[in-house]
Design a protein around this motif. Structure first.
Motif, PDB file in Angstrom:
ATOM      1  N   ARG A   1       1.263  10.029   1.039  1.00 57.56           N
ATOM      2  CA  ARG A   1       1.099   8.583   1.148  1.00 57.56           C
ATOM      3  C   ARG A   1       0.922   8.133   2.595  1.00 57.56           C
TER       4      ARG A   1
ATOM      5  N   TYR B   1      -4.899   6.324   2.782  1.00 55.00           N
ATOM      6  CA  TYR B   1      -5.147   4.962   3.242  1.00 55.00           C
ATOM      7  C   TYR B   1      -6.628   4.596   3.112  1.00 55.00           C
TER       8      TYR B   1
ATOM      9  N   LYS C   1       0.811  -1.220   0.000  1.00 52.81           N
ATOM     10  CA  LYS C   1       0.000   0.000   0.000  1.00 52.81           C
ATOM     11  C   LYS C   1       0.845   1.271   0.000  1.00 52.81           C
TER      12      LYS C   1
ATOM     13  N   ASP D   1      -9.291  -1.584  -2.518  1.00 55.93           N
ATOM     14  CA  ASP D   1      -9.057  -3.004  -2.227  1.00 55.93           C
ATOM     15  C   ASP D   1     -10.374  -3.740  -1.990  1.00 55.93           C
TER      16      ASP D   1
ATOM     17  N   GLN E   1      -7.185   3.574  -0.412  1.00 57.05           N
ATOM     18  CA  GLN E   1      -6.650   2.228  -0.633  1.00 57.05           C
ATOM     19  C   GLN E   1      -7.615   1.163  -0.122  1.00 57.05           C
TER      20      GLN E   1
ATOM     21  N   LYS F   1      -1.987  -1.776  -7.160  1.00 59.75           N
ATOM     22  CA  LYS F   1      -2.175  -1.087  -5.895  1.00 59.75           C
ATOM     23  C   LYS F   1      -2.528   0.376  -6.155  1.00 59.75           C
ATOM     24  N   THR F   2      -3.305   0.963  -5.234  1.00 56.04           N
ATOM     25  CA  THR F   2      -3.697   2.359  -5.376  1.00 56.04           C
ATOM     26  C   THR F   2      -2.464   3.251  -5.492  1.00 56.04           C
TER      27      THR F   2
ATOM     28  N   LYS G   1      -4.323   2.669 -10.576  1.00 49.16           N
ATOM     29  CA  LYS G   1      -3.480   1.656  -9.939  1.00 49.16           C
ATOM     30  C   LYS G   1      -2.105   1.631 -10.576  1.00 49.16           C
TER      31      LYS G   1
END
Length: 605
Positions: free
Chosen positions: A511, A517, A253, A524, A520, A494-495, A489
């Motif tokens: 990040r 988060y 992540k 997900d 993400q 992944k993001t 992605k």
């Protein structure tokens, strides 16, 4: 951009470091390369994953410094990072905070806990990532060995002399051999020789008990108990008794965790984990961390163990960092491929993965911060409040069994009862844009018809094309004006980046922020939900097609078979007698069983 192209043409075929700058001229990233021309040009050609793309989008100029060797490039990169603190580099913030235990180089030596390692001929032991452990170890040694405690020798004895923790060099002569004996024992203890010290204390305890000195025997017993408590954390023992630092790292992540296992005299005495966001190449950034860790640190182990570089991160323009590190430090640096040393790096990597998982679970449990993340996400894209978020993801394999899924997050938390699945009806082949149009149309026609709650924000999986498709249906067909953003992605699914506004453009979110988060987690979750639905539909399709291929089985009998037996596997394992309740004769039953047993059941990919 024209200026950059001219500078790219002048890049040399030499090792060195490069400094990327933004429009304000601020250095935002420092890197190293074996061949500057190849490495720097790679940023401005071809496609990149989301992390690198975010960095590249801010580059407006660059500088480079040629070095004479890979080792010089490694050291220069470390110094430049420490000097400029670039936003996209891993910054080692705590490399000077680890405490050491020190035996001073004085006529009357002392024990100290210090965070500064000097070239003063003193003996240093550590580092101790746990400062409390360092202090407790010193306290134990102070009770066991009566070295002087005062910074300045006083003119008369103090309390430490009266309680047996000082030899009182202030008023009496202490033989040099006495100090040498004590420092040797302390050195042995701090280097991992706890068992020998423990045996000697047990011998003294029994002597004291035999001489009826029970108070002294109790003190010695307590010291033995303290040693056992101190050494309780040891997990690994290696027979060669070397001092080693063992490194491992894990990424997920957009975050990296570096784990260090400290082995002294062949025993693991401590470990330390650092967790931080990263933007560049994972292995390259990991090696930058290791280099910073050892800069200006003369307290080196005898051996350093590093994990191997993943094949998918093997950049021919990058330098051989482990070899350069060994050349610079003068310490044997290994990348073990097998055996116990490989198990040790694997253990460090596993601990790093566990530390990352713990971090993410703690973030999820913090409901107040999660709710605030949704609010801050709205502010980042110009919305007053974002309570309800609806996110969409499409799933198909080469256009077969296309499906889509929607998940709902309210105040940053999943509302699973409101999740929805969609079988795509009007789209043939892998057309992500048309699939998005169909699903958005179906979802929000129903929202209007049944007066369902409207989201504050719609999140789609993809970039400008998916955002435009969803916005077109909402505004031009349904007259709904709901903000739409996209999640792009990276190469590992992944993001990587948030796209928003009209026209869509990247939105920078740190990040290490709760907002990033949250995105993400949303991406997900909707991807997991879409994939599970797609596999379910694909499995049903396979069962249906295999039964349909058997002569004498139509739609009605196929449904009856699946209802009666429950699965294709149970039909294949059935006997002829098991088919009688379905009015299927012996001949057809044999044909069904033989047709299914002729080939293995299909597997999901």
């Amino acid at each position: 951009m024209e200026r950059i192209q001219h500078k790219l043409a002048l890049l040399p075929d030499s090792p060195g470091c490069y400094l990327m700058k933004n429009k304000e001229g601020t250095i935002i990233y420092v890197g190293k390369a074996k061949v500057l021309k190849n490495r720097v040009r790679s940023y401005f050609t071809g496609s990149h994953d989301g992390k690198t793309q975010l960095l590249v989008s801010e580059i407006r100029d660059f500088e480079y410094i040629v070095t004479g060797s890979n080792m010089e490039a490694l050291i220069l990169e470390c110094n430049l990072i420490k000097e400029h603190h670039p936003r996209f580099n891993i910054l080692l913030k705590d490399d000077k905070t680890f405490p050491y235990i020190k035996i001073t180089n004085e006529p009357h030596p002392r024990l100290e806990v210090t965070r500064r390692v000097l070239k003063d001929k003193a003996k240093y032991f550590g580092p101790y990532p746990n400062a409390y452990a360092a202090q407790q170890t010193k306290k134990l040694l102070d009770r066991m060995y009566p070295l002087r405690k005062c910074n300045v020798i006083p003119k008369e004895v103090c309390l430490y002399y009266h309680i047996g923790q000082c030899l009182a060099p202030c008023v009496q002569e202490v033989a040099k051999e006495t100090y040498e004996s004590m420092t040797q024992e302390i050195t042995s203890f701090l280097s991992g020789g706890h068992e020998e010290i423990k045996k000697e204390l047990q011998r003294k305890m029994h002597e004291a008990a035999e001489e009826l000195q029970f108070e002294r025997a109790k003190e010695l017993r307590d010291q033995i108990i303290n040693i056992d408590a101190l050494m309780e954390k040891q997990k690994i023992t290696v027979n060669d008794a070397k001092d080693r630092d063992v490194f491992g790292y894990a990424v997920d992540k957009g975050w990296m965790c570096v784990q260090i296992l400290y082995m002294r005299q062949g025993k693991m005495i401590e470990r330390h984990a650092s967790v931080f966001p990263f933007y560049g190449d994972a292995y390259g950034d990991f090696m930058s961390y290791v280099t910073q860790y050892y800069s200006d640190n003369p307290a080196l182990p005898q051996e350093i163990l590093l994990p191997e570089q993943p094949e998918d991160q093997d950049d021919p323009a990058s330098i051989d960092a482990p070899t350069a590190l060994q050349e610079w430090l003068g310490v044997k640096t290994l990348v073990p491929q097998r055996g116990l040393k490989r198990q040790m790096t694997k253990m460090a990597e596993e601990n790093a993965r566990v530390s990352l998982d713990e971090k993410f679970r703690l973030i999820e449990r913090d409901e107040e911060r999660t709710s605030k993340a949704a609010e801050n996400l709205g502010k980042a894209i110009g919305l007053e409040s974002v309570s309800r978020i609806e996110a969409f993801d499409n799933s198909n394999i080469q256009g077969t069994n296309p499906v889509s899924a929607m998940v709902v997050f309210i105040d940053g938390k999943p509302a699973k009862k409101e999740y929805r699945k969609y079988k795509v009806k009007t789209v043939q082949g892998p057309d992500d844009y048309e699939t998005m149009r169909e699903v958005i149309r179906r979802r929000y026609e129903r929202v209007l018809k049944e007066n369902l709650p409207r989201p504050d924000l719609i999140v789609v999986d993809g970039g400008k094309g998916q955002i435009s498709a969803a916005t077109d249906v909402l505004e031009n067909e349904l007259a709904l004006f709901i903000p739409v953003c996209g999640l792009v992605k990276d190469a590992k699914h992944k993001t990587a980046q948030l796209m928003a506004f009209d026209p869509p453009e990247p939105v920078y979110l740190p990040r290490d922020s709760q907002e990033f988060y949250l995105l993400q987690r949303i991406q997900d979750e909707v991807h997991r939900f879409a994939i599970s639905f797609h596999r379910e539909q694909r499995a049903k399709s396979m069962v249906t097609s295999r039964l349909d291929a058997i002569p004498g089985i139509g739609e009605k009998r196929r449904k009856a078979l699946l209802k009666h037996f429950g699965s294709l596997k149970k039909i294949k394992e059935a006997s002829v007698e098991d088919f009688r309740p379905l009015s299927i004769g012996e001949k057809l039953a044999h044909e069904i069983i033989n047709a299914l047993r002729d080939e293995d059941s299909p597997e999901e990919s």
